[in-house]
Design a protein around this motif. Structure first.
Motif, PDB file in Angstrom:
ATOM      1  N   ILE A   1       0.835  -1.212   0.000  1.00  0.00           N
ATOM      2  CA  ILE A   1       0.000   0.000   0.000  1.00  0.00           C
ATOM      3  C   ILE A   1       0.869   1.261   0.000  1.00  0.00           C
ATOM      4  O   ILE A   1       0.612   2.200  -0.767  1.00  0.00           O
ATOM      5  N   ASP A   2       1.912   1.283   0.805  1.00  0.00           N
ATOM      6  CA  ASP A   2       2.761   2.490   0.846  1.00  0.00           C
ATOM      7  C   ASP A   2       3.497   2.698  -0.478  1.00  0.00           C
ATOM      8  O   ASP A   2       3.669   3.829  -0.921  1.00  0.00           O
ATOM      9  N   HIS A   3       3.915   1.610  -1.109  1.00  0.00           N
ATOM     10  CA  HIS A   3       4.544   1.728  -2.439  1.00  0.00           C
ATOM     11  C   HIS A   3       3.555   2.356  -3.419  1.00  0.00           C
ATOM     12  O   HIS A   3       3.921   3.245  -4.201  1.00  0.00           O
ATOM     13  N   LEU A   4       2.309   1.882  -3.384  1.00  0.00           N
ATOM     14  CA  LEU A   4       1.298   2.407  -4.320  1.00  0.00           C
ATOM     15  C   LEU A   4       1.031   3.882  -4.039  1.00  0.00           C
ATOM     16  O   LEU A   4       0.905   4.683  -4.971  1.00  0.00           O
ATOM     17  N   LYS A   5       0.965   4.243  -2.755  1.00  0.00           N
ATOM     18  CA  LYS A   5       0.731   5.653  -2.408  1.00  0.00           C
ATOM     19  C   LYS A   5       1.842   6.525  -2.967  1.00  0.00           C
ATOM     20  O   LYS A   5       1.602   7.594  -3.505  1.00  0.00           O
ATOM     21  N   GLU A   6       3.074   6.051  -2.839  1.00  0.00           N
ATOM     22  CA  GLU A   6       4.228   6.810  -3.356  1.00  0.00           C
ATOM     23  C   GLU A   6       4.116   6.995  -4.862  1.00  0.00           C
ATOM     24  O   GLU A   6       4.373   8.078  -5.390  1.00  0.00           O
ATOM     25  N   LEU A   7       3.717   5.932  -5.545  1.00  0.00           N
ATOM     26  CA  LEU A   7       3.599   6.008  -7.007  1.00  0.00           C
ATOM     27  C   LEU A   7       2.432   6.912  -7.405  1.00  0.00           C
ATOM     28  O   LEU A   7       2.567   7.764  -8.301  1.00  0.00           O
ATOM     29  N   LEU A   8       1.304   6.760  -6.727  1.00  0.00           N
ATOM     30  CA  LEU A   8       0.118   7.568  -7.072  1.00  0.00           C
ATOM     31  C   LEU A   8       0.403   9.062  -6.893  1.00  0.00           C
ATOM     32  O   LEU A   8      -0.154   9.891  -7.609  1.00  0.00           O
TER      33      LEU A   8
ATOM     34  N   GLU B   1       1.837 -11.754  -5.022  1.00  0.00           N
ATOM     35  CA  GLU B   1       1.567 -13.121  -4.544  1.00  0.00           C
ATOM     36  C   GLU B   1       0.183 -13.174  -3.903  1.00  0.00           C
ATOM     37  O   GLU B   1      -0.115 -12.370  -3.011  1.00  0.00           O
ATOM     38  N   THR B   2      -0.627 -14.096  -4.349  1.00  0.00           N
ATOM     39  CA  THR B   2      -1.982 -14.230  -3.791  1.00  0.00           C
ATOM     40  C   THR B   2      -2.472 -15.662  -3.938  1.00  0.00           C
ATOM     41  O   THR B   2      -2.298 -16.279  -5.007  1.00  0.00           O
ATOM     42  N   HIS B   3      -3.057 -16.192  -2.871  1.00  0.00           N
ATOM     43  CA  HIS B   3      -3.707 -17.517  -2.885  1.00  0.00           C
ATOM     44  C   HIS B   3      -4.552 -17.592  -1.616  1.00  0.00           C
ATOM     45  O   HIS B   3      -4.482 -16.665  -0.782  1.00  0.00           O
ATOM     46  N   PRO B   4      -5.333 -18.630  -1.434  1.00  0.00           N
ATOM     47  CA  PRO B   4      -6.218 -18.647  -0.261  1.00  0.00           C
ATOM     48  C   PRO B   4      -5.496 -18.555   1.094  1.00  0.00           C
ATOM     49  O   PRO B   4      -6.088 -18.122   2.073  1.00  0.00           O
ATOM     50  N   TYR B   5      -4.210 -18.930   1.143  1.00  0.00           N
ATOM     51  CA  TYR B   5      -3.470 -18.771   2.397  1.00  0.00           C
ATOM     52  C   TYR B   5      -2.920 -17.348   2.546  1.00  0.00           C
ATOM     53  O   TYR B   5      -2.378 -16.997   3.592  1.00  0.00           O
ATOM     54  N   PHE B   6      -3.032 -16.549   1.489  1.00  0.00           N
ATOM     55  CA  PHE B   6      -2.503 -15.178   1.525  1.00  0.00           C
ATOM     56  C   PHE B   6      -3.343 -14.316   0.576  1.00  0.00           C
ATOM     57  O   PHE B   6      -2.900 -13.935  -0.507  1.00  0.00           O
ATOM     58  N   PRO B   7      -4.585 -14.014   0.987  1.00  0.00           N
ATOM     59  CA  PRO B   7      -5.538 -13.393   0.042  1.00  0.00           C
ATOM     60  C   PRO B   7      -5.333 -11.901  -0.218  1.00  0.00           C
ATOM     61  O   PRO B   7      -5.970 -11.357  -1.108  1.00  0.00           O
ATOM     62  N   GLN B   8      -4.491 -11.248   0.558  1.00  0.00           N
ATOM     63  CA  GLN B   8      -4.157  -9.837   0.291  1.00  0.00           C
ATOM     64  C   GLN B   8      -5.382  -8.919   0.444  1.00  0.00           C
ATOM     65  O   GLN B   8      -5.545  -7.958  -0.330  1.00  0.00           O
ATOM     66  N   ASP B   9      -6.225  -9.186   1.423  1.00  0.00           N
ATOM     67  CA  ASP B   9      -7.490  -8.437   1.544  1.00  0.00           C
ATOM     68  C   ASP B   9      -7.300  -6.929   1.713  1.00  0.00           C
ATOM     69  O   ASP B   9      -8.009  -6.136   1.112  1.00  0.00           O
ATOM     70  N   GLU B  10      -6.340  -6.537   2.546  1.00  0.00           N
ATOM     71  CA  GLU B  10      -6.154  -5.106   2.818  1.00  0.00           C
ATOM     72  C   GLU B  10      -5.647  -4.375   1.563  1.00  0.00           C
ATOM     73  O   GLU B  10      -6.130  -3.309   1.202  1.00  0.00           O
ATOM     74  N   LEU B  11      -4.667  -4.989   0.919  1.00  0.00           N
ATOM     75  CA  LEU B  11      -4.112  -4.404  -0.304  1.00  0.00           C
ATOM     76  C   LEU B  11      -5.190  -4.312  -1.388  1.00  0.00           C
ATOM     77  O   LEU B  11      -5.319  -3.303  -2.084  1.00  0.00           O
ATOM     78  N   ARG B  12      -5.995  -5.359  -1.516  1.00  0.00           N
ATOM     79  CA  ARG B  12      -7.092  -5.366  -2.511  1.00  0.00           C
ATOM     80  C   ARG B  12      -8.063  -4.215  -2.276  1.00  0.00           C
ATOM     81  O   ARG B  12      -8.515  -3.582  -3.221  1.00  0.00           O
ATOM     82  N   ALA B  13      -8.395  -3.970  -1.007  1.00  0.00           N
ATOM     83  CA  ALA B  13      -9.355  -2.897  -0.705  1.00  0.00           C
ATOM     84  C   ALA B  13      -8.784  -1.563  -1.177  1.00  0.00           C
ATOM     85  O   ALA B  13      -9.478  -0.750  -1.788  1.00  0.00           O
ATOM     86  N   PHE B  14      -7.484  -1.359  -0.939  1.00  0.00           N
ATOM     87  CA  PHE B  14      -6.836  -0.116  -1.386  1.00  0.00           C
ATOM     88  C   PHE B  14      -6.825  -0.058  -2.920  1.00  0.00           C
ATOM     89  O   PHE B  14      -7.099   0.985  -3.517  1.00  0.00           O
ATOM     90  N   MET B  15      -6.518  -1.175  -3.548  1.00  0.00           N
ATOM     91  CA  MET B  15      -6.472  -1.208  -5.013  1.00  0.00           C
ATOM     92  C   MET B  15      -7.860  -0.958  -5.610  1.00  0.00           C
ATOM     93  O   MET B  15      -7.992  -0.239  -6.599  1.00  0.00           O
ATOM     94  N   ASP B  16      -8.884  -1.512  -5.001  1.00  0.00           N
ATOM     95  CA  ASP B  16     -10.264  -1.276  -5.474  1.00  0.00           C
ATOM     96  C   ASP B  16     -10.586   0.217  -5.443  1.00  0.00           C
ATOM     97  O   ASP B  16     -11.164   0.748  -6.383  1.00  0.00           O
ATOM     98  N   GLU B  17     -10.185   0.874  -4.357  1.00  0.00           N
ATOM     99  CA  GLU B  17     -10.450   2.320  -4.215  1.00  0.00           C
ATOM    100  C   GLU B  17      -9.848   3.106  -5.379  1.00  0.00           C
ATOM    101  O   GLU B  17     -10.351   4.145  -5.762  1.00  0.00           O
ATOM    102  N   HIS B  18      -8.712   2.618  -5.882  1.00  0.00           N
ATOM    103  CA  HIS B  18      -7.988   3.352  -6.926  1.00  0.00           C
ATOM    104  C   HIS B  18      -8.125   2.702  -8.308  1.00  0.00           C
ATOM    105  O   HIS B  18      -7.396   3.065  -9.233  1.00  0.00           O
ATOM    106  N   ASP B  19      -9.026   1.754  -8.431  1.00  0.00           N
ATOM    107  CA  ASP B  19      -9.278   1.057  -9.693  1.00  0.00           C
ATOM    108  C   ASP B  19      -8.001   0.434 -10.283  1.00  0.00           C
ATOM    109  O   ASP B  19      -7.730   0.530 -11.478  1.00  0.00           O
TER     110      ASP B  19
END
Ligand SMILES: NC(=O)c1ccc[n+]([C@@H]2O[C@H](COP(=O)([O-])OP(=O)(O)OC[C@H]3O[C@@H](n4cnc5c(N)ncnc54)[C@H](OP(=O)(O)O)[C@@H]3O)[C@@H](O)[C@H]2O)c1
Length: 280
Positions: A141-148, A161-179
């Protein structure tokens, strides 16, 4: 079989299932693998300069006879070629190796030393039509903020990296906000975990008469994630794209949410020693 697509914020459609070719370096293996993939319906291929197989992939795709405009081709700028000037040079080298005059998706492989310069070069290459979409890999998330904060054009994809043992929920929510669309690498956890023999997944596999890998890959699709599973085995290549004659229910998805262990099996995005070493 119709492969679903994901639409990026510039309107480009990405086939939701592609073939990853990490670690397939032998020319003959790659040629056979690509042929199996094409026959199984794949049109999306994910490579990187660092994989050392752009040339072989380009040749295999040429041999397949599939017209270039029916293919979706991703490659990535490696850490030692980041920065404004070098990124432009890197793209030319990749185009030459892949035997094409444009890339469908160009990604920054890891958050390197001069993301601002790298991104500026990518924006210019995008505007020049040499890249049809631009994005990043392994950005938190901080990397994306820096780039944005410095981007004129927002990244369209973050491949992490994403799979059911590491679904990346928090990062996804941030990515959804920024399309910013989510692309999963290691969608099967790279074969490094017991994911495919997890009882919850095995139960769903029995319920739908599918393999565990298909349940995991369908889980990604239900979440709208783009996936690029890697296999060199013709049967598994077909299996990994035969995902469109069933779907998982909300209950199934809830059961799979329960197996999250927040375990990463691949490299940490903030492995600074690795970034340092590979940036030279
Ligand atoms: N951006 C990045 O930093 C980054 C990092 C890593 C990977 N990637 C990309 O993501 C792609 C996929 O990730 P990955 O290759 O690391 O891991 P993965 O796709 O999660 O797993 C690949 C492993 O799973 C096995 N496998 C594939 N299909 C299977 C099935 N149906 N049943 C059982 N086993 C199966 C493969 O073996 P067989 O070949 O024997 O089938 C291989 O050992 C890579 O190829 C690469 O393009 C990107």
């Amino acid at each position: 079989m119709t492969i679903s697509t994901v639409s990026l914020h510039n309107g480009l459609s990405v086939p939701q299932v592609g073939l990853g070719v990490f670690l397939i370096t032998d020319e003959q293996d790659l040629s056979k693998t690509v042929m199996s993939a094409i026959e199984s319906g794949y049109r999306h291929f994910d490579t990187a300069t660092a994989y050392g197989n752009e040339e072989a992939l380009g040749e295999a795709l040429k041999q397949s006879g599939v017209p270039r405009d029916e293919l979706f081709l991703t490659t990535k700028v490696w850490n030692n070629m980041q920065g404004y000037e070098k990124t432009k040079e890197a793209l030319e080298i990749s185009l030459e190796k892949l035997g094409t005059d444009y890339i469908d998706l160009y990604l920054i492989h890891w958050f390197g030393k001069d993301v601002t310069g790298t991104w500026k070069a990518m924006e210019e290459l995008y505007k020049a039509g040499k890249i049809k979409s631009i994005g990043v890999c392994n950005f938190d998330i901080d990397h994306l903020k820096e780039l944005l904060a410095v981007a004129e054009i927002k990244p369209m994809i973050n491949q992490v990296e994403t799979h059911p043992y590491f679904p990346q929920d928090e990062l996804r929510a941030f990515m959804d906000e920024h399309d910013i669309k989510h692309e999963a690498w290691g969608p099967l956890s790279q074969g490094k975990s017991d994911l495919l023999v997890n009882p919850v997944i095995e139960e769903l596999a029995a319920k739908y008469e599918k393999t565990s890998a298909q349940i995991v890959l369908r889980w990604h699709l239900e979440r709208g994630t783009i996936i690029i599973p890697k296999s060199t085995n013709a049967g598994r290549i077909l299996e990994n794209i035969s995902l469109f004659d069933f779907s998982l229910t909300e209950e199934d998805m809830a059961a799979m949410k329960g197996i999250n262990t927040e375990t990463r099996y691949g490299r940490e995005p903030r492995d600074l020693e690795f970034i340092e070493k590979t940036s030279i």
